[in-house]
Design an enzyme around this catalytic site. Structure first.
Site, PDB file in Angstrom:
ATOM      1  N   LYS A  40      38.049  46.460  46.442  1.00  0.00           N
ATOM      2  CA  LYS A  40      39.125  45.587  46.940  1.00  0.00           C
ATOM      3  C   LYS A  40      40.276  46.344  47.581  1.00  0.00           C
ATOM      4  CE  LYS A  40      41.426  45.339  42.474  1.00  0.00           C
ATOM      5  NZ  LYS A  40      41.268  44.729  41.148  1.00  0.00           N
ATOM      6  N   ARG A 135      45.847  38.735  31.042  1.00  0.00           N
ATOM      7  CA  ARG A 135      45.471  38.317  32.375  1.00  0.00           C
ATOM      8  C   ARG A 135      44.264  37.396  32.173  1.00  0.00           C
ATOM      9  NH1 ARG A 135      44.210  42.220  37.534  1.00  0.00           N
ATOM     10  NH2 ARG A 135      42.075  41.741  36.916  1.00  0.00           N
TER      11      ARG A 135
HETATM   12  C1  PLP Z   1      40.888  45.669  40.328  1.00  0.00           C
HETATM   13  C2  PLP Z   1      39.952  45.441  39.225  1.00  0.00           C
HETATM   14  C3  PLP Z   1      39.161  46.491  38.759  1.00  0.00           C
HETATM   15  C4  PLP Z   1      39.289  47.903  39.275  1.00  0.00           C
HETATM   16  O1  PLP Z   1      40.467  48.471  38.808  1.00  0.00           O
HETATM   17  P1  PLP Z   1      40.838  49.999  39.117  1.00  0.00           P
HETATM   18  O2  PLP Z   1      42.091  50.231  38.378  1.00  0.00           O
HETATM   19  O3  PLP Z   1      40.996  50.088  40.595  1.00  0.00           O
HETATM   20  O4  PLP Z   1      39.705  50.806  38.632  1.00  0.00           O
HETATM   21  C5  PLP Z   1      38.251  46.213  37.758  1.00  0.00           C
HETATM   22  N1  PLP Z   1      38.121  44.977  37.256  1.00  0.00           N
HETATM   23  C6  PLP Z   1      38.865  43.944  37.671  1.00  0.00           C
HETATM   24  C7  PLP Z   1      38.662  42.606  37.070  1.00  0.00           C
HETATM   25  C8  PLP Z   1      39.809  44.142  38.666  1.00  0.00           C
HETATM   26  O5  PLP Z   1      40.559  43.115  39.077  1.00  0.00           O
END
Ligand code: PLP
Length: 383
Positions: A40, A135
């Site tokens: 993302k 969250r």
């Molecule tokens: C963004 C996200 C990740 C990845 O997080 P990083 O800190 O970039 O490794 C993993 N799981 C979910 C649900 C996320 O929203």
């Protein structure tokens, strides 16, 4: 040095990204943990997604269906996980492009099931469990009844459980919360015939816990984005031994360079973004302006490679203290980025994305570039 190539730009070293990913993949696989490479932060740019895959990540994950569609359009066929609960308005697209989505709401799950039936597909589902970061996630006491409902939904395959910590309230993954996830997974596996279940323990914030010998229990997957891109764990932003922290650099161009008084004059009211630095003790500085701003980047997340101090930023100007040496108009200044700055820079259509590999430079690719700015040179000089 005069800039050759478009500015501002992100210089993205695919070899370093691939290397970072492969180190993490082999370290985690040694603990029986598979890696979902999270795309993302770079909007699913296929070049970077491919670098992840080349390194051996087992699947790709993104929170936005648009990014998953972009990777599918680029011909990537590996398993893809939507790592944010689908919007009701997008369930058809989710079923069409993502193999799996994470979920917490029965209304969404029911809609996914309907969409999967009409598309004649099976859609995989991971249920997210709330472990304290507040969250996404279902409370532990509500998991069992939701799993039972999910297992009845036509064309939905219950794949397992997931959790996400640290992102909202900074709650650290530890043996205590991770074992709650493992225990819940064990209970669910008793009345769900899914084997092996996917137990996705978290994100880059889970790495320190694994590295320090945490009890991984049934956890067999992590979703990693930032740690691959920036080479740091995310609880304290410590460098992960052996990883590159400079795989991605931001380069901006100097448009003004002048010796100016350090302190402003006139009556002081609000500035555009309320960034009012303290009074400087020096009389005069060499101040340079770079053609980049808050619309493109989070200036608080930039770190100059050459010790230039950032004095201020507005929508489209970044003001720096150039130190003792005056920067030439048209020359370039480079920065390291933190996650916040990276996220915004990747999303800015004004910033070109230029890829390099150790085997040479690649032409850039920028799906959002304004039309007449399309790749003028395709290469750049190292500064
Ligand atoms: C963004 C996200 C990740 C990845 O997080 P990083 O800190 O970039 O490794 C993993 N799981 C979910 C649900 C996320 O929203």
């Amino acid at each position: 040095m005069i800039v050759h190539g478009a500015a501002p730009r992100l210089e993205i070293d695919l070899t370093k990204i691939s290397y970072n990913a492969s180190v993490l993949v082999s370290q985690m696989n040694a603990c029986n943990i598979s890696i979902t490479g999270v795309t993302k932060a770079f909007m699913g740019l296929p070049q970077i997604a491919q670098a992840f895959l080349k390194a051996g990540v087992q699947s790709l994950g993104d929170s936005r269906i648009e990014n998953i569609e972009r990777m599918r359009d680029a011909g990537i066929t590996e398993p893809m996980v939507l790592i944010r609960s689908p919007m009701m308005s997008q369930v058809d697209r989710v079923v069409a492009s993502a193999d799996i989505s994470v979920n917490t709401e029965i209304l969404v799950l029911t809609a996914l099931s309907k969409a999967a039936v009409s598309a004649n597909k099976t859609h995989g589902v991971l249920l997210m469990v709330e472990l304290g970061d507040l969250r996404e996630g279902v409370l532990l006491k509500d998991i069992e009844s939701l799993v039972k409902k999910v297992c009845e939904l036509p064309n939905i395959k219950f794949m397992g459980l997931g959790a996400n910590l640290a992102c909202n309230r900074g709650v650290s993954p530890d043996d205590c919360n991770m074992s709650q996830l493992s225990i819940a997974a064990g209970q669910m596996s008793e009345f769900c015939k899914v084997r092996p279940m996917t137990i996705s323990g978290g994100n880059s914030a889970n790495l320190s816990w694994v590295f320090s010998g945490g009890k991984t229990g049934r956890i067999n997957n992590l979703r990693l984005g930032e740690s691959i891109l920036l080479g740091r764990e995310t609880l304290h932003r410590k460098v992960i031994a052996g990883l590159h922290t400079d795989a991605i650099k931001l380069v901006a161009e100097v448009i003004e360079s002048k010796r100016k008084p350090s302190n402003p004059w006139g009556e002081i009211a609000q500035s555009a973004f309320n960034n009012i630095p303290g009074k400087s003790s020096s009389e005069e500085i060499v101040q340079s302006i770079l053609a980049i701003g808050r619309q493109d980047v989070d200036p608080e997340g930039l770190h100059s490679d050459n010790g230039h101090q950032i004095l201020g930023a507005s929508s489209d100007h970044l003001i720096i203290d150039a130190g003792s040496k005056e920067l030439i108009i048209g020359s370039s200044v480079s920065f390291q980025l933190n996650y916040s700055a990276l996220l915004r820079a990747m999303t800015s259509p004004y910033i070109k994305k230029v890829f390099s590999r150790s085997d040479g430079m690649q032409a850039d690719h920028n799906p959002l570039a304004p039309p007449n700015q399309h790749n003028k040179s395709g290469h750049f000089v190292h500064l």
